[in-house]
Each structure stands twice: as C-alpha cells, then as structure tokens.
Enzyme design. Sequence first.
Site, PDB file in Angstrom:
ATOM      1  N   ASN A 102     103.837   3.144  29.662  1.00  0.00           N
ATOM      2  CA  ASN A 102     104.434   3.846  28.513  1.00  0.00           C
ATOM      3  C   ASN A 102     104.872   2.854  27.439  1.00  0.00           C
ATOM      4  O   ASN A 102     104.756   3.122  26.237  1.00  0.00           O
ATOM      5  CB  ASN A 102     105.622   4.704  28.960  1.00  0.00           C
ATOM      6  CG  ASN A 102     105.178   6.031  29.526  1.00  0.00           C
ATOM      7  OD1 ASN A 102     104.751   6.914  28.785  1.00  0.00           O
ATOM      8  ND2 ASN A 102     105.259   6.178  30.842  1.00  0.00           N
TER       9      ASN A 102
ATOM     10  N   ASN B 215     114.696   9.085  27.530  1.00  0.00           N
ATOM     11  CA  ASN B 215     113.979   8.744  28.761  1.00  0.00           C
ATOM     12  C   ASN B 215     112.743   9.623  28.862  1.00  0.00           C
ATOM     13  O   ASN B 215     112.761  10.775  28.436  1.00  0.00           O
ATOM     14  CB  ASN B 215     114.897   9.008  29.969  1.00  0.00           C
ATOM     15  CG  ASN B 215     114.219   8.692  31.292  1.00  0.00           C
ATOM     16  OD1 ASN B 215     113.599   7.643  31.453  1.00  0.00           O
ATOM     17  ND2 ASN B 215     114.321   9.601  32.246  1.00  0.00           N
TER      18      ASN B 215
ATOM     19  N   HIS C 175     110.223  11.404  31.571  1.00  0.00           N
ATOM     20  CA  HIS C 175     110.249  11.806  32.980  1.00  0.00           C
ATOM     21  C   HIS C 175     108.979  12.610  33.283  1.00  0.00           C
ATOM     22  O   HIS C 175     108.585  13.468  32.494  1.00  0.00           O
ATOM     23  CB  HIS C 175     111.503  12.656  33.246  1.00  0.00           C
ATOM     24  CG  HIS C 175     111.666  13.001  34.694  1.00  0.00           C
ATOM     25  ND1 HIS C 175     112.219  12.133  35.589  1.00  0.00           N
ATOM     26  CD2 HIS C 175     111.317  14.103  35.388  1.00  0.00           C
ATOM     27  CE1 HIS C 175     112.213  12.686  36.798  1.00  0.00           C
ATOM     28  NE2 HIS C 175     111.676  13.894  36.695  1.00  0.00           N
TER      29      HIS C 175
ATOM     30  N   SER D 177     108.525  15.286  30.277  1.00  0.00           N
ATOM     31  CA  SER D 177     109.640  15.601  29.380  1.00  0.00           C
ATOM     32  C   SER D 177     110.213  14.324  28.787  1.00  0.00           C
ATOM     33  O   SER D 177     110.299  13.306  29.478  1.00  0.00           O
ATOM     34  CB  SER D 177     110.796  16.269  30.155  1.00  0.00           C
ATOM     35  OG  SER D 177     110.355  17.389  30.888  1.00  0.00           O
TER      36      SER D 177
ATOM     37  N   ASP E 195     118.918  12.284  34.599  1.00  0.00           N
ATOM     38  CA  ASP E 195     117.866  13.260  34.241  1.00  0.00           C
ATOM     39  C   ASP E 195     118.409  14.594  33.722  1.00  0.00           C
ATOM     40  O   ASP E 195     117.698  15.597  33.744  1.00  0.00           O
ATOM     41  CB  ASP E 195     116.936  13.557  35.444  1.00  0.00           C
ATOM     42  CG  ASP E 195     116.055  12.377  35.809  1.00  0.00           C
ATOM     43  OD1 ASP E 195     115.852  11.496  34.965  1.00  0.00           O
ATOM     44  OD2 ASP E 195     115.566  12.344  36.959  1.00  0.00           O
TER      45      ASP E 195
HETATM   46  C1  GRF Z   1     106.460   7.290  34.225  1.00  0.00           C
HETATM   47  O1  GRF Z   1     105.849   8.272  35.000  1.00  0.00           O
HETATM   48  C2  GRF Z   1     107.736   7.816  33.624  1.00  0.00           C
HETATM   49  O2  GRF Z   1     107.695   9.186  33.381  1.00  0.00           O
HETATM   50  C3  GRF Z   1     108.749   7.532  34.696  1.00  0.00           C
HETATM   51  O3  GRF Z   1     108.356   6.297  35.234  1.00  0.00           O
HETATM   52  C4  GRF Z   1     106.953   6.125  35.061  1.00  0.00           C
HETATM   53  C5  GRF Z   1     106.784   4.813  34.361  1.00  0.00           C
HETATM   54  O4  GRF Z   1     105.444   4.431  34.289  1.00  0.00           O
HETATM   55  N1  GRF Z   1     110.095   7.543  34.182  1.00  0.00           N
HETATM   56  P1  GRF Z   1     105.046   3.182  33.414  1.00  0.00           P
HETATM   57  O5  GRF Z   1     105.848   1.991  33.931  1.00  0.00           O
HETATM   58  O6  GRF Z   1     105.332   3.491  31.991  1.00  0.00           O
HETATM   59  O7  GRF Z   1     103.586   2.984  33.684  1.00  0.00           O
END
Ligand code: GRF
Length: 197
Positions: A14, A107, A109, A141, A150
Amino acid sequence: MNKIVVFASGSGSNFQAIIDAIENGDLDAHIAGLITNKKRIQAIRRAQKAGIPVRVIKPGDYSGPDEFSAALLRQLRLWEPSLIILAGYMVKIPEEVVSEYRNRIINIHPSLLPKYGGRGYFGINVHKAVLEAGDDVSGCSVHLVNEKYDQGPVIAQRKVLVQTGDTPDSLAERVLAEEHKLLPEVIGQLLSATSNS
Ligand code: GRF
C-alpha cells in the site's frame, strides 16, 4: 504543502501504491517519511528506492509506552505531516499521538468494517473469517484512527465479490488490489479538503 507520513510494518504494497500514485501524477502529496517498528521489511527497501527517509521506532527500544509515544511525537513534529497513513502498521497508535493528530490519521483495513475488525482480525485471518462465514461480498475500508482498534469512523469502502472456489489467498489478492486504488484516492480527497479549509 501536502505532507504525509506513512507507518508500515510489512511488505508495504500500500505504501508503494502511494509512492506510485505520486510519481504518476495521480496524487499531489509529498511523503516526508516512513515510520516502522521493524528493521528488515520490504517497506524499508521501497522507501530507500524512492529516496524516502525511514525511522525505525520500536516499542521494545523504549523504557515504556510513554517514552515510545514521545519518540513518535518527536519525529512527527519534525516532519509536520498534514496526514498520517497507517498502511499495514501492526502497533496500536498511542493515545497521545491520536490526540495530537485527531482526525488526521487514517488506516486501511482489508474488510468491510465494522465486520471483521478489531483484535485478531489482521492479514489472512480476515479473509479466512469472511469465507468461513459464507459472505458473498468482502472488500476494504479506510477509516479514521481513534483510541479504539479498527473502530474509528469509516471514510470510504470498496466492495469485492467473493467468488466460488475462493481461498483466503485469492480473496486477499483481489482485496489488496482494491486497497491499492482506494488508499491513494482517499489521501488525495482528504488532502484537498484540508488545503481548502
Ligand atoms: C493490508 O491488507 C492492509 O489492509 C492491512 O495490512 C495489509 C498491509 O499490506 N492493514 P501491505 O504491507 O500494504 O502490503
């Protein structure tokens, strides 16, 4: 300046989606730095490749929670972000940090909150729970971070249909692909709302 700080504890895909959106011109933001609680993670390598400063701030390196939150605040005050993004950050944000950056921490999720949020619902566990419950839709989300894990108000969600034969991994992969689109979009919207207010 649309300065943001990203917190991550893992692969940082991400985080990469944010870097890419900025590089492609889809997101008008500047990443002041990455904060992590782990030394050897892919997110750090992504930051280094993109020339983004990294600070490893581990709870275990401090004599207690107050010292840990003071260390986070010291760094954040230097970077002065308009927005803080938790992108796979596996440590609870201390109340002092939530309070100083109220409504400015988000955040991502991997579920349609409030479903499958809170203690124990992280990583592949979320997708296992969705499949075990027989849900026909899941998703991701983005929510504001408050003192409760959360449970801050949801800002945006994206749905992903569960397909026949889905495994936790296959569902996770499609949800993650949506996360990568949703997160930069929400950051852009929040930053433009901040700069217009
Ligand atoms: C993602 O699925 C996010 O929703 C959750 O942790 C994961 C992180 O993945 N909070 P990355 O490190 O961004 O690949």
